[in-house]
Write a protein that holds these residues in place. Sequence first.
Motif, PDB file in Angstrom:
ATOM      1  N   HIS A   1       0.832  -1.202   0.000  1.00 36.03           N
ATOM      2  CA  HIS A   1       0.000   0.000   0.000  1.00 36.03           C
ATOM      3  C   HIS A   1       0.870   1.258   0.000  1.00 36.03           C
ATOM      4  CE1 HIS A   1      -3.421   2.585   0.718  1.00 36.03           C
ATOM      5  NE2 HIS A   1      -2.785   3.143   1.740  1.00 36.03           N
ATOM      6  N   GLY A   2       0.554   2.155  -0.901  1.00 37.88           N
ATOM      7  CA  GLY A   2       1.306   3.409  -0.975  1.00 37.88           C
ATOM      8  C   GLY A   2       2.520   3.347  -1.881  1.00 37.88           C
ATOM      9  N   LYS A   3       2.899   2.144  -2.324  1.00 34.51           N
ATOM     10  CA  LYS A   3       4.041   2.017  -3.223  1.00 34.51           C
ATOM     11  C   LYS A   3       3.579   2.198  -4.675  1.00 34.51           C
ATOM     12  CE  LYS A   3       6.733  -1.143  -0.331  1.00 34.51           C
ATOM     13  NZ  LYS A   3       7.423  -2.464  -0.265  1.00 34.51           N
ATOM     14  N   LYS A   4       4.417   2.850  -5.448  1.00 40.14           N
ATOM     15  CA  LYS A   4       4.099   3.049  -6.854  1.00 40.14           C
ATOM     16  C   LYS A   4       4.606   1.863  -7.663  1.00 40.14           C
ATOM     17  CE  LYS A   4       4.640   6.244 -10.733  1.00 40.14           C
ATOM     18  NZ  LYS A   4       5.255   7.509 -11.205  1.00 40.14           N
ATOM     19  N   SER A   5       3.719   1.296  -8.452  1.00 41.62           N
ATOM     20  CA  SER A   5       4.108   0.147  -9.269  1.00 41.62           C
ATOM     21  C   SER A   5       4.882   0.595 -10.496  1.00 41.62           C
ATOM     22  CB  SER A   5       2.862  -0.619  -9.712  1.00 41.62           C
ATOM     23  OG  SER A   5       3.181  -1.547 -10.737  1.00 41.62           O
ATOM     24  N   PRO A   6       5.932  -0.146 -10.860  1.00 42.74           N
ATOM     25  CA  PRO A   6       6.576   0.111 -12.151  1.00 42.74           C
ATOM     26  C   PRO A   6       5.623  -0.299 -13.269  1.00 42.74           C
ATOM     27  CG  PRO A   6       7.463  -1.884 -11.149  1.00 42.74           C
ATOM     28  CD  PRO A   6       6.573  -1.247 -10.122  1.00 42.74           C
ATOM     29  N   LYS A   7       5.887   0.179 -14.474  1.00 42.31           N
ATOM     30  CA  LYS A   7       5.073  -0.226 -15.621  1.00 42.31           C
ATOM     31  C   LYS A   7       5.534  -1.609 -16.077  1.00 42.31           C
ATOM     32  CE  LYS A   7       5.977   3.521 -17.995  1.00 42.31           C
ATOM     33  NZ  LYS A   7       5.962   4.512 -19.114  1.00 42.31           N
TER      34      LYS A   7
ATOM     35  N   LYS B   1      -2.686  -4.175  -7.853  1.00 47.46           N
ATOM     36  CA  LYS B   1      -2.606  -2.817  -8.399  1.00 47.46           C
ATOM     37  C   LYS B   1      -1.277  -2.577  -9.123  1.00 47.46           C
ATOM     38  CE  LYS B   1      -5.801  -0.912  -4.972  1.00 47.46           C
ATOM     39  NZ  LYS B   1      -6.953  -1.036  -5.898  1.00 47.46           N
TER      40      LYS B   1
ATOM     41  N   HIS C   1       0.771  -1.913 -12.466  1.00 47.01           N
ATOM     42  CA  HIS C   1       0.519  -1.163 -13.695  1.00 47.01           C
ATOM     43  C   HIS C   1       0.813  -2.033 -14.911  1.00 47.01           C
ATOM     44  CE1 HIS C   1       1.160   2.907 -16.002  1.00 47.01           C
ATOM     45  NE2 HIS C   1       0.521   2.005 -16.733  1.00 47.01           N
TER      46      HIS C   1
ATOM     47  N   ASP D   1       8.854  -0.749 -17.522  1.00 45.44           N
ATOM     48  CA  ASP D   1      10.046  -0.833 -16.671  1.00 45.44           C
ATOM     49  C   ASP D   1      10.462  -2.276 -16.447  1.00 45.44           C
ATOM     50  OD1 ASP D   1      10.181   2.052 -15.908  1.00 45.44           O
ATOM     51  OD2 ASP D   1       8.207   1.587 -15.053  1.00 45.44           O
TER      52      ASP D   1
ATOM     53  N   TYR E   1       7.140  -5.364  -6.997  1.00 42.88           N
ATOM     54  CA  TYR E   1       7.356  -4.302  -6.010  1.00 42.88           C
ATOM     55  C   TYR E   1       8.759  -4.359  -5.409  1.00 42.88           C
ATOM     56  CZ  TYR E   1       2.548  -2.763  -6.353  1.00 42.88           C
ATOM     57  OH  TYR E   1       1.368  -2.256  -6.821  1.00 42.88           O
TER      58      TYR E   1
ATOM     59  N   THR F   1      10.836  -1.531  -6.544  1.00 45.72           N
ATOM     60  CA  THR F   1      10.669  -0.185  -6.001  1.00 45.72           C
ATOM     61  C   THR F   1      11.323  -0.037  -4.635  1.00 45.72           C
ATOM     62  OG1 THR F   1       8.565  -0.744  -4.933  1.00 45.72           O
ATOM     63  CG2 THR F   1       8.479   0.019  -7.210  1.00 45.72           C
TER      64      THR F   1
END
Length: 304
Positions: free
Chosen positions: A170-176, A204, A206, A233, A299, A302
């Motif tokens: 939660h709150g982490k941005k997924s790479p493409k 979630k 991307h 990515d 993840y 990241t």
Amino acid sequence: MKRITSIIIFALILFAAGCTKESSGKQDKKDLPDRTTAEAGPRVIAGTMSIVEILDDFGYKNVVGVPSSRHPMPELYAKTEKIGKPMQPDLEVLKRLNADIYLASLGSKPTLDKLFQNQNIKTEYVDLNSYEACLNTIRHLGKLTSKQKEAEHVIQTIEAKTLEVRRSVHGKKSPKVLMLLGSPKKLMMGTKLCYTGSLMEVLKIHNIANDIGNFDKTYVPINIEEIVKHQPDVIIRLTHTKAEDTAESLRTEFAKNEIWQKVKAVKEDKIYDLDSNLYTVSRNIRIMNAVENLKEIIYGETEN
């Protein structure tokens, strides 16, 4: 006196005969199947390993046929009769087993419908093509086999683990991410409708397929120009045959193809091969392992 003795001997003979008859009756009864202790539910043939593993999670014993497979058979069904390949079951074996129902995956319906035409084989197709579909199928099979309690336990276990993994990212941005299926000769892109794509949705992640188009199929032909445009990515890839050989040939293809060299994930060697045991066959309680594994692959990119 002799008369009394004769009467006693005759009585003993009758008594002994009666005991022998009673003993013989008990033995015969013991040899008969005890239907009062038989497991409730239909006699089923599990047409795929996915279905085998779901029924094994239930501890369901009334399985009379299982597919031949390169994957290990659960101990519960180690001695169960083999019916052949999921897409080419042996009709003679199926007729001899005379099961109440043949359970198969939805994807095999066109092939099996033709094979079973006029064969009087009652078949039910179950959907295992996505995370939600798998949970619904587990619930349905629980009802079909009178194992509702066991099915709900499996579902709750999966959902609890999934929730735990989702909270951890939660709150982490997924790479493409680009999801590929196949070999260098035939590559397909996985959409949100395919099994792995549905797991990406749950976490979630991307999936660039969602950026490229609104597809109504599980896998679509790749469009390398669009892939370059959206610059994934990370690339994750799944193959059904000779994974190591295919992975190496695909890396070679990426290395020598100028177009692929324009893709960020290829240039940075962020290409990961998925375990087919997790992402194709094991769609039972081990869905949890696939969710956890996918989280670590994607993840993990990241994390510092």
